[in-house]
Every structure is written in C-alpha cells, then in structure tokens.
Motif scaffolding. Structure first.
Motif, mmCIF file in Angstrom:
data_model
loop_
_atom_site.group_PDB
_atom_site.id
_atom_site.type_symbol
_atom_site.label_atom_id
_atom_site.label_comp_id
_atom_site.label_asym_id
_atom_site.label_seq_id
_atom_site.Cartn_x
_atom_site.Cartn_y
_atom_site.Cartn_z
ATOM 1 N N ALA A 1 0.240 11.590 1.515
ATOM 2 C CA ALA A 1 -1.010 12.081 2.093
ATOM 3 C C ALA A 1 -1.848 12.841 1.074
ATOM 4 O O ALA A 1 -3.083 12.861 1.166
ATOM 5 N N ALA B 1 -6.773 10.417 4.418
ATOM 6 C CA ALA B 1 -7.015 9.698 5.667
ATOM 7 C C ALA B 1 -5.730 9.119 6.258
ATOM 8 O O ALA B 1 -5.764 8.481 7.313
ATOM 9 N N LEU B 2 -4.608 9.329 5.590
ATOM 10 C CA LEU B 2 -3.332 8.768 6.034
ATOM 11 C C LEU B 2 -2.955 9.284 7.421
ATOM 12 O O LEU B 2 -3.103 10.471 7.706
ATOM 13 N N ARG C 1 0.813 -1.205 0.000
ATOM 14 C CA ARG C 1 0.000 0.000 0.000
ATOM 15 C C ARG C 1 0.854 1.265 0.000
ATOM 16 O O ARG C 1 2.065 1.217 0.130
ATOM 17 N N PHE C 2 0.159 2.395 -0.093
ATOM 18 C CA PHE C 2 0.829 3.693 -0.043
ATOM 19 C C PHE C 2 1.181 4.001 1.409
ATOM 20 O O PHE C 2 0.408 4.645 2.135
ATOM 21 N N GLU C 3 2.363 3.550 1.835
ATOM 22 C CA GLU C 3 2.833 3.774 3.197
ATOM 23 C C GLU C 3 4.174 4.500 3.173
ATOM 24 O O GLU C 3 4.772 4.686 2.121
ATOM 25 N N ARG D 1 -2.411 11.925 -1.787
ATOM 26 C CA ARG D 1 -3.221 10.912 -2.484
ATOM 27 C C ARG D 1 -4.176 10.203 -1.537
ATOM 28 O O ARG D 1 -5.073 9.487 -1.967
ATOM 29 N N ASN D 2 -3.947 10.360 -0.225
ATOM 30 C CA ASN D 2 -4.761 9.659 0.764
ATOM 31 C C ASN D 2 -4.944 10.561 1.979
ATOM 32 O O ASN D 2 -4.176 10.480 2.939
ATOM 33 N N SER E 1 -0.287 10.494 9.038
ATOM 34 C CA SER E 1 1.018 10.979 8.594
ATOM 35 C C SER E 1 2.107 10.766 9.634
ATOM 36 O O SER E 1 3.238 10.413 9.293
#
Length: 335
Positions: A257, A262-263, A32-34, A259-260, A265
């Motif tokens: 963040a 809800a991340l 995922r985007f992490e 792109r997301n 951060s």
C-alpha cells in the motif's frame, strides 16, 4: 487470520551486521502489486534485503509467462514465473540461460473459477459452457493437463480468449461461465465486482490429480554464476519476508500500500492469506522448508506435462530447477 509458529526470521534488520555496499538488483513479478507479492515488499521495507547487502527494485509483470523471456535475455537477473511454462520455454529454447531456484507455490494456484448460477460446480460442468481464458495466463497453459486428468471433452467447451482486465468482469456479467486464473486472484476479483461468494466455485487444479508445481523464483544463469552470493542473499531475504507475512499479513500488505495508496488493503490481506494457506505454506513446506522441491513429484509433473506437450528433447529436471543457491543456514524453515 492465518498464524504459524515462527522460530526465527522476525529480528529487526537494523540490528544485522553492517554491509559494505548495497548491490542494486531488479526483480520482475508475474503480475500486479497484489497481496501474494507482499513477502518481497516487506523484505525490502523490513530491511531483510538490506541485511544481505541488496537494494531490490520490484516491478510488476503481465502474466505468468511474462518474466521468463525478461530473465532469459538478461533484462532482469531475477523474476517470478510459472514453473511449467519455464519448462516449456527451456525446451523450446535450448541453452536459454534461465532456471528456477526457489519454489514459492508448492501447490499451484492454477484454477477454474466459475459461478454456480451459471452451472459450474465440478470439472465436468465445463462441457457445453463458455470458458474465458487469457492466452498468456499460466492457468490456461495448464488447462490441457487438467482436462486430461479429469477426462474433460475439450471439444465441447467453447474457449473465449479474453484479456486480463476483462476476465473477471465477463464472469461477473455472465458472459462466460468460468475463467482460468489464479484461485486467489479470479475469485476475489469477481467477488469484488458484486458476485455473491456463495455463488462462486473454485476448482483448484492441484485438487484434481495435478502434480505440477506453481510459481517459482527464476534467475538468469549467467548472472547467478557470477553473483551466487547475491542470489542466495535475495532468497534468504524472501524467506524472511514470507515469515513476516505469515506473522502479520496486514503489515505485509501495508508495504504494498505504501507504493499504491489506492490499494484495497482488506481485499489484498485476504488474497495474501488465501495464497499462504493454499499455495505457499503446505504440509510439505512445513516439514521441509520454503523453496525446495520433491524430486519424485517433479519427475511426475514432467510426465504430466508430456501428456499434452511433446518435448523436443528428453526432459531433464536439472535444466529447470536447482537448489544450489538456496540458503543452508536454516533460514528456510518455518518451525
């Protein structure tokens, strides 16, 4: 906060020489985007890819094995995958048009993550316990080598196949005593579920005799042969993204963040910093630069894989990794 002296790589891309036309290229991650993916996103947002004439579309993956067939089939020209899994894939699929071109995790993140309150403090504590392991997980793929290196009685360990979404919740709830996973992922995800960090044990496999490399950027060899300048430009952009991430982890995570929204951060900044400290910016990388490998260590890693995996053909390092596309202009150096 991790800080290193960066001699180059932070120039604003807007001042780079103009390029005639942008080449669109798809890049598939392993997960995922992490936080650890921040170098790719900051490279895009800071204009490092654009300076190479590239527009990069980054997509998430479903595990360390996921990107290999995607790239081998040509669905994606570039991806991010586990090196040992790539080696096995090529051995099982002779002639597969896929190869590693830039080592990102000089020290792999493969780990056993457990809880002290459940009896896990060292490798031998796994004996007699339940270990949760997602079948597609890169760390699980290396567990036999880890077990051989540490002399574990594998038959005494109950292995519970788990899904990625349930891995850390099961550990947090005590349904398993430990899990296989990436150190920075399983540790932080479990802590986020309310487990006291002091109760956590992280057994990094690389600290227990493994010479294996971690995740590597891979390419479709047919695409790379036809577009070498694209691959080299992409790798240079990634190197610049790594340097930006070292210099300012918060800004790098902000690119994710975007792109997301809800991340979390703060959590992802910590995850990125752990990956930089433990996996990416190693002593070898500081001395030799980002992306290449040590030939002798690589041969040793193949020997370790052969301890528990029967190669169909004699392993040939040249089939699995090439430095032919790495930039040679000094952009890979961190100091």
């Amino acid at each position: 906060m991790i800080r290193y002296t960066i001699a180059a790589g932070l120039a604003v891309a807007a001042f780079a020489a103009p390029v005639a036309a942008q080449t669109e290229i798809d890049f598939t991650l392993d997960w995922r985007f992490e936080g650890p993916a921040a170098p790719y996103f900051i490279a895009e947002d800071a204009g490092h890819f654009a300076a190479e004439g590239l527009t990069v579309e980054i997509t998430p993956g479903q595990g360390s094995l996921d990107a290999i067939p995607k790239v081998a089939t040509g669905a994606y020209p570039i991806g991010f995958a586990d090196m040992a899994s790539l080696i096995k894939f090529i051995d099982q699929n002779p002639g597969a048009p896929v190869i590693g071109v830039m080592m990102m995790y000089d020290k792999p993140a493969f780990a056993i993550v457990g809880r002290k309150s459940l009896g896990i403090e060292e490798p031998s504590d796994l004996e007699g316990k339940v270990l949760g392991a997602p079948p597609p997980d890169g760390a699980w793929a290396q567990f036999p080598v880890f077990a051989a290196s540490t002399g574990l009685d594998v038959d005494s360990i109950t292995v519970e196949p788990v899904g990625f979404p349930t891995r850390e919740p099961m550990l947090a709830e005590g349904q398993v005593a430990a899990v296989t996973g990436f150190s920075f992922t399983s540790y932080l995800n479990t802590v986020r579920l309310g487990v006291d960090p002091e109760d956590m044990t992280v057994l990094l496999m690389a600290d227990y005799g493994l010479d294996l490399y971690g995740n590597v950027i891979i390419v479709n060899t047919e695409y790379a042969a036809a577009n070498p300048e694209v691959i080299t430009g992409f790798l240079r952009g990634v190197a610049m993204g790594v340097k930006d991430s070292i210099a300012d982890p918060e800004a790098a995570v902000a690119a994710i963040a975007a792109r997301n929204p809800a991340l979390d951060s703060a959590l992802e900044v910590e995850r990125l910093e752990i990956a930089l400290r433990d996996n990416i910016v190693t002593e070898w990388v500081l001395a030799n630069g980002i992306g290449n490998i040590d030939a002798d260590r690589f041969v040793s890693s193949l020997d370790q894989i052969a301890m528990t995996y029967e190669f169909n053909t004699e392993p040939d390092p040249a089939l699995y990794f090439t430095d032919a596309y790495l930039p040679t202009d000094g952009s890979l150096m961190l100091e």
